[in-house]
Structures are given as structure tokens and as C-alpha cells.
Design an enzyme around this catalytic site. Sequence first.
Site, PDB file in Angstrom:
ATOM      1  N   MET A   1       0.805  -1.224   0.000  1.00 37.58           N
ATOM      2  CA  MET A   1       0.000   0.000   0.000  1.00 37.58           C
ATOM      3  C   MET A   1       0.839   1.275   0.000  1.00 37.58           C
ATOM      4  O   MET A   1       0.338   2.367   0.209  1.00 37.58           O
ATOM      5  CB  MET A   1      -0.946   0.023   1.201  1.00 37.58           C
ATOM      6  CG  MET A   1      -1.891  -1.146   1.260  1.00 37.58           C
ATOM      7  SD  MET A   1      -2.866  -1.287  -0.245  1.00 37.58           S
ATOM      8  CE  MET A   1      -3.567  -2.893   0.006  1.00 37.58           C
ATOM      9  N   CYS A   2       2.127   1.128  -0.242  1.00 35.38           N
ATOM     10  CA  CYS A   2       3.052   2.263  -0.201  1.00 35.38           C
ATOM     11  C   CYS A   2       3.048   2.981  -1.549  1.00 35.38           C
ATOM     12  O   CYS A   2       3.134   2.358  -2.602  1.00 35.38           O
ATOM     13  CB  CYS A   2       4.445   1.729   0.115  1.00 35.38           C
ATOM     14  SG  CYS A   2       5.500   2.859   0.956  1.00 35.38           S
ATOM     15  N   HIS A   3       2.982   4.312  -1.503  1.00 32.12           N
ATOM     16  CA  HIS A   3       3.045   5.110  -2.722  1.00 32.12           C
ATOM     17  C   HIS A   3       4.484   5.194  -3.218  1.00 32.12           C
ATOM     18  O   HIS A   3       5.421   5.178  -2.428  1.00 32.12           O
ATOM     19  CB  HIS A   3       2.541   6.537  -2.457  1.00 32.12           C
ATOM     20  CG  HIS A   3       1.091   6.603  -2.150  1.00 32.12           C
ATOM     21  ND1 HIS A   3       0.588   6.399  -0.886  1.00 32.12           N
ATOM     22  CD2 HIS A   3       0.025   6.852  -2.943  1.00 32.12           C
ATOM     23  CE1 HIS A   3      -0.724   6.525  -0.915  1.00 32.12           C
ATOM     24  NE2 HIS A   3      -1.090   6.793  -2.149  1.00 32.12           N
TER      25      HIS A   3
ATOM     26  N   MET B   1       8.248   4.485   5.824  1.00 33.09           N
ATOM     27  CA  MET B   1       8.388   3.110   5.330  1.00 33.09           C
ATOM     28  C   MET B   1       9.702   2.951   4.573  1.00 33.09           C
ATOM     29  O   MET B   1      10.372   1.921   4.684  1.00 33.09           O
ATOM     30  CB  MET B   1       7.206   2.723   4.437  1.00 33.09           C
ATOM     31  CG  MET B   1       5.880   2.634   5.179  1.00 33.09           C
ATOM     32  SD  MET B   1       5.911   1.578   6.641  1.00 33.09           S
ATOM     33  CE  MET B   1       6.409   0.024   5.954  1.00 33.09           C
ATOM     34  N   GLU B   2      10.083   3.989   3.827  1.00 31.35           N
ATOM     35  CA  GLU B   2      11.348   3.950   3.099  1.00 31.35           C
ATOM     36  C   GLU B   2      12.530   3.871   4.064  1.00 31.35           C
ATOM     37  O   GLU B   2      13.481   3.118   3.836  1.00 31.35           O
ATOM     38  CB  GLU B   2      11.467   5.179   2.186  1.00 31.35           C
ATOM     39  CG  GLU B   2      10.567   5.134   0.964  1.00 31.35           C
ATOM     40  CD  GLU B   2       9.076   5.378   1.225  1.00 31.35           C
ATOM     41  OE1 GLU B   2       8.272   5.184   0.301  1.00 31.35           O
ATOM     42  OE2 GLU B   2       8.699   5.754   2.359  1.00 31.35           O
TER      43      GLU B   2
ATOM     44  N   ASP C   1      24.333 -11.029   5.502  1.00 27.76           N
ATOM     45  CA  ASP C   1      24.743 -11.832   4.355  1.00 27.76           C
ATOM     46  C   ASP C   1      26.260 -11.818   4.171  1.00 27.76           C
ATOM     47  O   ASP C   1      26.858 -12.831   3.836  1.00 27.76           O
ATOM     48  CB  ASP C   1      24.058 -11.323   3.085  1.00 27.76           C
ATOM     49  CG  ASP C   1      24.410 -12.152   1.879  1.00 27.76           C
ATOM     50  OD1 ASP C   1      24.255 -13.392   1.945  1.00 27.76           O
ATOM     51  OD2 ASP C   1      24.851 -11.577   0.868  1.00 27.76           O
TER      52      ASP C   1
END
EC number: 4.6.1.17
Length: 157
Positions: A76-78, A112-113, A127
Site C-alpha cells: 500500500m506504499c506510494h 516506510m522507506e 549476508d
Amino acid sequence: MSEEFTHVDEEGDAQMVDVGDKAESQRRAVARGQIRLTESTLAAIDADEVEKGDVLATARIGAIQAVKHTWEMVPMCHQIPITNVDIEFTVGDEAVEIVVAVETVGKTGCEMEALEGVTTGLNVVWDMVKANEKDDDGEYPTTAIEDIRVVEKTVDR
């Protein structure tokens, strides 16, 4: 605080929030997190002696890529215009900490970013060093990605 769920329509179906009528503003979000590692792994990272290469440089690139592609990973992220990404690493006595600051000018925030940048940056560290972390039983007793959180969110209107 509103009790209305903005990512759900009247029928209960998932939807992207409509930000079309919102004014653009300068926005900034900062997130942080850490990965606990053994003392020897932390020393190898700090001295740039990890066999796979420069851990923090690689993690920085991964974090930037994650910030730029968050809209592809979070349903749902733009997709927003990223105007700046600042990434800082601290190699401490027990962990590597990452702080990701993201800026945009737009109609929706960039937390969110920032969170995606932190998470991916830490995953890249893992990793790059997982071979160093394995004990004689093939386990990773020290390693833990933790404390991922937004620590700042600002909107300048």
C-alpha cells in the site's frame, strides 16, 4: 486518533490511501536498528577484513536501493520522489547500528522507506558476515537483528 482504517474501503477490501487532494510538503523520516554480532566479526568489519568485501559499503548500497524501491515491496506504499538518503553506521562493542534518514517533497511520508533501508542494510551486513558468525555446532548464537524502529518523522508545511 481516528479509529477508521484508511487502507480498507467500505466493503473491507484493501486499498491504497488517496493522497491526491493533499498539499505537497517537505518530509523527513529517520529509522534505526542493529545487528548483534560476535566481537571477532565486529573487529573484522571495523578493520575492513571480511572475506566477502567491504561490509558497510555494500550494506549502504543495499539500503539505498531498498529506500528507492520500497513502493515495490510494501503493497500500500506510494511511489514517492526521494530527495535525499543519509545512512550512518556505527560499529560498537556488541553490534553494528544503522541509521537511515530519508527526505522527500510530496503528499505522503517516507517512514516506510527509512524502515526498509534499515532492514535491508542489516540483512546485507548479515549476508556478508554469516560465515564468520557460525559456531562449531553450525549455529548463530550471538547474531540477532533487533530494535528496528522509526525515531523521527517530520512534516514542514
